[in-house]
Design a protein around this motif. Structure first.
Motif, PDB file in Angstrom:
ATOM      1  N   LEU A   1     -73.864  48.030 -17.185  1.00 13.47           N
ATOM      2  CA  LEU A   1     -72.994  46.723 -16.857  1.00 13.47           C
ATOM      3  C   LEU A   1     -71.975  46.981 -17.448  1.00 13.47           C
ATOM      4  O   LEU A   1     -71.985  46.877 -18.608  1.00 13.47           O
ATOM      5  N   SER A   2     -70.820  46.604 -16.608  1.00 14.90           N
ATOM      6  CA  SER A   2     -69.440  46.706 -17.316  1.00 14.90           C
ATOM      7  C   SER A   2     -69.206  45.262 -17.827  1.00 14.90           C
ATOM      8  O   SER A   2     -69.488  44.101 -17.063  1.00 14.90           O
ATOM      9  N   LEU A   3     -68.668  44.992 -19.018  1.00 15.60           N
ATOM     10  CA  LEU A   3     -68.042  43.743 -19.658  1.00 15.60           C
ATOM     11  C   LEU A   3     -66.873  43.543 -19.321  1.00 15.60           C
ATOM     12  O   LEU A   3     -66.393  42.625 -19.902  1.00 15.60           O
ATOM     13  N   LYS A   4     -66.117  44.216 -18.697  1.00 14.80           N
ATOM     14  CA  LYS A   4     -64.529  44.084 -18.378  1.00 14.80           C
ATOM     15  C   LYS A   4     -64.542  43.043 -17.527  1.00 14.80           C
ATOM     16  O   LYS A   4     -65.394  42.738 -16.778  1.00 14.80           O
ATOM     17  N   ILE A   5     -63.354  42.586 -17.436  1.00 14.91           N
ATOM     18  CA  ILE A   5     -63.009  41.453 -16.389  1.00 14.91           C
ATOM     19  C   ILE A   5     -62.824  42.519 -15.002  1.00 14.91           C
ATOM     20  O   ILE A   5     -61.982  43.550 -14.986  1.00 14.91           O
ATOM     21  N   GLN A   6     -63.471  41.949 -14.028  1.00 20.40           N
ATOM     22  CA  GLN A   6     -63.157  42.535 -12.668  1.00 20.40           C
ATOM     23  C   GLN A   6     -62.716  41.669 -11.685  1.00 20.40           C
ATOM     24  O   GLN A   6     -62.637  40.646 -11.934  1.00 20.40           O
ATOM     25  N   GLN A   7     -61.921  42.088 -10.594  1.00 19.17           N
ATOM     26  CA  GLN A   7     -61.510  41.612  -9.647  1.00 19.17           C
ATOM     27  C   GLN A   7     -62.174  41.813  -8.265  1.00 19.17           C
ATOM     28  O   GLN A   7     -62.179  42.716  -7.847  1.00 19.17           O
ATOM     29  N   LEU A   8     -62.376  40.596  -7.323  1.00 17.11           N
ATOM     30  CA  LEU A   8     -62.812  40.754  -6.009  1.00 17.11           C
ATOM     31  C   LEU A   8     -61.901  40.007  -5.143  1.00 17.11           C
ATOM     32  O   LEU A   8     -61.526  39.000  -5.527  1.00 17.11           O
ATOM     33  N   ASP A   9     -61.309  40.785  -4.114  1.00 15.96           N
ATOM     34  CA  ASP A   9     -60.440  40.325  -3.265  1.00 15.96           C
ATOM     35  C   ASP A   9     -61.171  39.867  -1.903  1.00 15.96           C
ATOM     36  O   ASP A   9     -61.977  40.608  -1.300  1.00 15.96           O
ATOM     37  N   VAL A  10     -61.325  38.744  -1.441  1.00 21.12           N
ATOM     38  CA  VAL A  10     -61.990  38.109  -0.339  1.00 21.12           C
ATOM     39  C   VAL A  10     -60.737  37.487   0.670  1.00 21.12           C
ATOM     40  O   VAL A  10     -60.026  36.823   0.284  1.00 21.12           O
ATOM     41  N   ILE A  11     -61.128  38.147   1.761  1.00 21.87           N
ATOM     42  CA  ILE A  11     -60.208  37.530   2.958  1.00 21.87           C
ATOM     43  C   ILE A  11     -60.693  36.608   3.967  1.00 21.87           C
ATOM     44  O   ILE A  11     -62.032  37.030   4.507  1.00 21.87           O
TER      45      ILE A  11
END
Length: 308
Positions: free
Chosen positions: A60-70
């Motif tokens: 599992l990545s512990l970095k900040i991730q971004q999810l774009d939802v339309i």
């Protein structure tokens, strides 16, 4: 014969030894299972496990991730609009177990909550309010996601409404409204400017007329003063007031004729203008002044008799 047996044993031993070590990258957590059961969580660096018995079940990545939802939804004034919501999240270091085992598809779970919140908030607002209160929508999404995703080991860092896209026909209508408002404002400014010009022009004309009237009054005052002085001079040489006034008028008559004659393009004709007209005018005016004085004296005498 013994060498042929020894070589595979050594090779197998080296493979077993090599499989006992593995690397975990920075800002990553590795989940170790032993015979299919959770064993431990390993952090970044060189790690060791029991070959064959232990295996790396996942990372599992512990970095900040971004999810774009339309999301497409409808506003209070029945306008369909598309919103793009960007969710920034990360796995909580202390909750790696929950993030790995409690939730298989975190993206789908986050997307579902975003849809639920946006479609609950936007229909309460008019289209203009959606643009103005987009930060309120983002805060509502963040609050809902934090409550829901914290149980699964995810921390919602920030949510942003990065795009609001109304129906194309609505955008065209909005642009027309904005253009009409700007034209209205421009027309108002132009009207104010024209009104100011008219008022200032009227003030200038009024001032011009005032100064012109003042000039004429001053001119007439000077003429009267000059006539008075002329009559005084003529009286001193034995010419009475009536004759002096008649003489001055005749003099002005000939001055006017001289001024008209100096203008080459003048079409003005002053009547009478014959050579005999001057003496006749002088005699007529003297007689007129004399008769006027006689009538005035008779009226004064009659008034005195009436008073007595």
């Amino acid at each position: 014969m013994e060498n042929f047996i020894l070589i595979p044993i050594i090779f197998f031993g080296l493979v077993i030894l090599a499989s006992s070590f593995f690397m975990v990258k920075q800002q990553t957590a590795a989940i170790i299972e032993r015979f299919g059961k959770f064993q431990s969580i390993r952090q970044s660096g060189l790690q060791m496990k029991i070959p064959i018995v232990d295996k790396v079940a996942g990372r599992l990545s512990l970095k900040i991730q971004q999810l774009d939802v339309i999301i497409e939804t409808k506003t209070l004034d029945d306008v369909f609009v598309k919103l793009k919501v960007s969710v920034q999240y990360k796995v909580v270091t202390e909750s790696v177990y929950d993030a790995f085992y409690k939730l298989d598809y975190p993206h789908d779970q986050i997307t579902s909550y975003v849809f639920d919140v946006v479609r609950a908030e936007v229909p309460k607002m008019k289209l203009d309010d959606v643009f103005v209160k987009k930060d309120d929508i983002a805060l509502a999404v963040k609050a809902e996601l934090n409550d829901a995703m914290m149980d699964y080991g995810f921390d919602i860092i920030r949510t942003l409404v990065t795009d609001i896209d109304p129906d194309p026909q609505v955008k065209i209508a909005m642009n027309r409204i904005n253009a009409a408002d700007r034209e209205k404002t421009a027309a108002q400014y132009e009207g104010d400017a024209q009104r100011i010009l008219i008022v200032e022009k009227a003030k200038a004309e009024a001032e011009s007329k005032r100064l012109q009237g003042q000039g004429i009054a001053d001119q007439r005052r000077e003429i009267a003063r000059g006539l008075e002085e002329s009559v005084d001079v003529l009286n001193r040489v034995g010419i009475n007031s009536q004759e002096a006034s008649a003489l001055i008028v005749v003099t002005q008559h000939y001055d006017t004729l001289q001024a008209i004659g100096s203008e080459t393009n003048s079409n003005l004709i002053l009547l009478p203008n014959s050579p005999q007209a001057g003496s006749q005018m002088l005699n007529d005016m003297v007689a007129s002044f004399t008769a006027s004085n006689q009538i005035g004296e008779a009226m004064k005498n009659q008034k005195k008799k009436n008073d007595e």
